[in-house]
Every structure is written in C-alpha cells, then in structure tokens.
Design a protein around this motif. Structure first.
Motif, short mmCIF file in Angstrom:
data_model
loop_
_atom_site.label_atom_id
_atom_site.label_comp_id
_atom_site.label_asym_id
_atom_site.label_seq_id
_atom_site.Cartn_x
_atom_site.Cartn_y
_atom_site.Cartn_z
N ARG A 53 0.86 -1.19 0.00
CA ARG A 53 0.00 0.00 0.00
C ARG A 53 0.89 1.23 0.00
O ARG A 53 1.77 1.37 0.86
N VAL A 54 0.66 2.11 -0.99
CA VAL A 54 1.50 3.29 -1.14
C VAL A 54 0.65 4.53 -0.92
O VAL A 54 -0.44 4.67 -1.52
N ARG A 87 -16.49 4.59 -10.51
CA ARG A 87 -17.76 4.11 -9.98
C ARG A 87 -17.58 2.73 -9.32
O ARG A 87 -18.17 2.44 -8.28
N ALA A 88 -16.75 1.89 -9.95
CA ALA A 88 -16.49 0.57 -9.38
C ALA A 88 -15.79 0.69 -8.02
O ALA A 88 -16.12 -0.04 -7.08
N ILE A 89 -14.85 1.62 -7.91
CA ILE A 89 -14.16 1.83 -6.63
C ILE A 89 -15.14 2.31 -5.57
O ILE A 89 -15.12 1.85 -4.42
N TYR A 119 -9.02 6.41 -8.80
CA TYR A 119 -8.95 6.60 -7.35
C TYR A 119 -9.14 8.07 -6.99
O TYR A 119 -9.87 8.42 -6.05
N ASP A 120 -8.49 8.95 -7.76
CA ASP A 120 -8.61 10.39 -7.49
C ASP A 120 -10.04 10.87 -7.70
O ASP A 120 -10.57 11.65 -6.90
N LYS A 126 -7.42 6.48 1.11
CA LYS A 126 -6.51 5.50 1.70
C LYS A 126 -5.29 5.30 0.80
O LYS A 126 -5.22 5.81 -0.32
N ALA A 127 -4.33 4.52 1.30
CA ALA A 127 -3.17 4.15 0.49
C ALA A 127 -3.65 3.27 -0.67
O ALA A 127 -4.68 2.59 -0.57
#
Length: 302
Positions: A53-54, A87-89, A119-120, A126-127
């Motif tokens: 995880r970054v 949307r999936a995230i 993600y943005d 989160k990471a």
C-alpha cells in the motif's frame, strides 16, 4: 502561400469536463536517471511481487518516461474508462494493483494510469494497492510498454508505431529488431524502415536532440527533405484540395451536405474512428466549461 504560424488553427483536446487526471511531473527518462544517481535507497517490499500500500502523495506520473500512448485529441473514451473505474471503486470493487517504479521515496506509475485517475475521481483517501518493479530504469520503461499492450484500452496502431519509433531512436543495445517487434507489434519491415530513416536524419545533420522530439510522421517528412512546419502545412492543404476535387468530380458534394445524419453514419461505416477524429479537428475552444464543478451534472464523481 504558407500559413502564418500566428494564424494556425489550435486543435483542442476533447475531454469530459468532470474528469480529473493526476498531475504530470513532466520528467523524462534522463531526469529520472539523474534523480536515481542522488536519491537514497528506495523502499522495497520484503517479498518480491507482493502487493503493498503506497500513500497517494508518494505516487507520481511521468508520462514522457512511462506512458506509451500517443496523446489523443479525443480523450472521451479514456475519460469514460476512468469514470467507469471510479464508480467501481465507490461500489467497493477491488482494483488490480498498479505497477510502480521506486525513485527515492517516490513511486512512478508504469501501469495503472487510468486506475490512479479513478482513485482520485472516486475521492479515495486511503493508500493505494501497488506492486513495486525492482528492475532497472530501462527495464521499467520496457515493462510499461508491455503493460500498456495488455491494458483494457489497448494501444492503437498509431501508439504501437510511435512506440517502435521511440525504441529505434533511443538506440539501446538490448533493443534488437526482434525485441522491438515483440514489444510493439510493429513489423520487421517497419522497424527496418525506421532504422534507415534514423540514419538518413543523422546524415542530413539532425542532432540526437532534434530527432528525440520528432514523431514518426515528422521524421519521415524531414528524412525526405522537409524542414519547416509551414511546408508540412502546405502539403496538408494541397492534399485537402485534391480530396475536394475528387469529391466534386464524383458529384458527392451535395450528397455530403444534404443529410448530415446520413453522412455521419456513412463516415462511421467507412472508419469507426473517423467521426471522433473529425470532431477533435473541428471543435472550437470554449470560453468556459458549462459542466465544470456543476453539482447538477449526474456524471461528476468528486
């Protein structure tokens, strides 16, 4: 008459106004080489190939180094892909880890540019799951190309051609004709032509720095003796005039303009990518984006 550069038409990139993309550092492979020479030891996972995880602030994008897609004026398919992933995230779906290359405390995206943008856009705090590439910088550059070839939005023919030209002009000893063919999908004849063109450009006095900034189309133009941009613009205009003559000769002008919906469908049947390309050529630059930060717009994901 040559076109005045001041009057040259600006070709706007067509995008979804509600899609954000990660900032690009603008760094090149050479810039990253310089950073690696002074950066401290990178943080690597204890187990090779493990997903880690970054933190988002340590994930960087350097498209000149690791993005092999040719910049498209029509970015809508790419934007829609980002929105679908976002949307999936938000639904809680798990994304495959992005592939990153470590430089000091930072990690540069090799594969997963769309996922990072998603993600943005999903507001992820989160990471981010990632796998760390542990090979050399040059190996990472090639790994980014091979990963792009497997991406859901696969490389176009233009992307593959420009990728082959980039490898040819870099003159890396490990890049054989066979390996360039395997990495990009270019034919042996194309790679040989590119190598011959590279030699011709050098004979004509073009420096490695000059050649580095040339697209494959511009390289071929210069190798044939073309020099100024306005000469290329004049050639485009002359070719357009020939096409107009052909259209008039076959009496298609009226048919093309009479029913634009029929014309649009005919062009799409001729080449599915043609309507989008024409939209990108003709789209005017708006004074503002009416959908930007519009809370009523249903597709916005912030």
């Amino acid at each position: 008459m040559s076109r005045n550069k001041k009057n040259k038409r600006v070709r706007r990139t067509i995008t979804r106004g509600n899609v954000r993309r990660p900032n690009d550092t603008g760094e090149t492979i050479e810039d990253l080489e310089a950073r690696l020479a002074t950066a401290g030891a990178p943080t690597l996972p204890t187990e090779a190939g493990a997903t880690v995880r970054v933190a988002r602030e340590h994930i960087k994008v350097a498209q000149k180094a690791f993005q092999w897609r040719v910049p498209k004026r029509n970015q809508i398919p790419s934007d829609d892909h980002i929105l679908t992933l976002a949307r999936a995230i938000q639904r809680g779906d798990e994304m495959p880890p992005i592939l990153v290359f470590p430089v000091g405390r930072d990690f540069y995206v090799l594969d997963g540019h769309h996922r990072l943008a998603a993600y943005d856009n999903a507001g992820w705090s989160k990471a981010i799951p990632a796998q760390v590439f542990t090979g050399s910088l040059r190996e990472a550059e090639r790994a980014a190309l091979r990963s792009n070839n497997k991406d859901q939005l696969s490389l176009t023919r233009e992307d593959r051609t420009e990728a082959a030209w980039r490898l040819v002009r870099e003159r890396e000893p490990e890049d054989s004709i066979k390996s360039i063919m395997q990495d990009t999908g270019a034919s042996k004849g194309t790679v040989n032509t590119m190598r011959a063109t590279l030699e011709k450009l050098a004979e004509l006095g073009n420096s490695p720095e000059d050649i580095k900034d040339m697209s494959w189309a511009k390289a071929r133009w210069n190798a044939k003796g073309g020099r100024e941009d306005h000469e290329h613009a004049d050639w485009i205009e002359a070719e357009a005039d020939k096409l107009v003559d052909d259209i008039l000769r076959f009496k298609l002008g009226t048919r093309l303009t009479k029913n634009t919906d029929v014309t649009a469908l005919a062009l799409a049947k001729l080449n599915p990518a043609l309507p989008d390309a024409l939209m990108a050529e003709w789209a005017p630059e708006p004074e503002f984006d009416p959908h930007e930060n519009d809370p009523e717009h249903p597709d916005i994901i912030f």
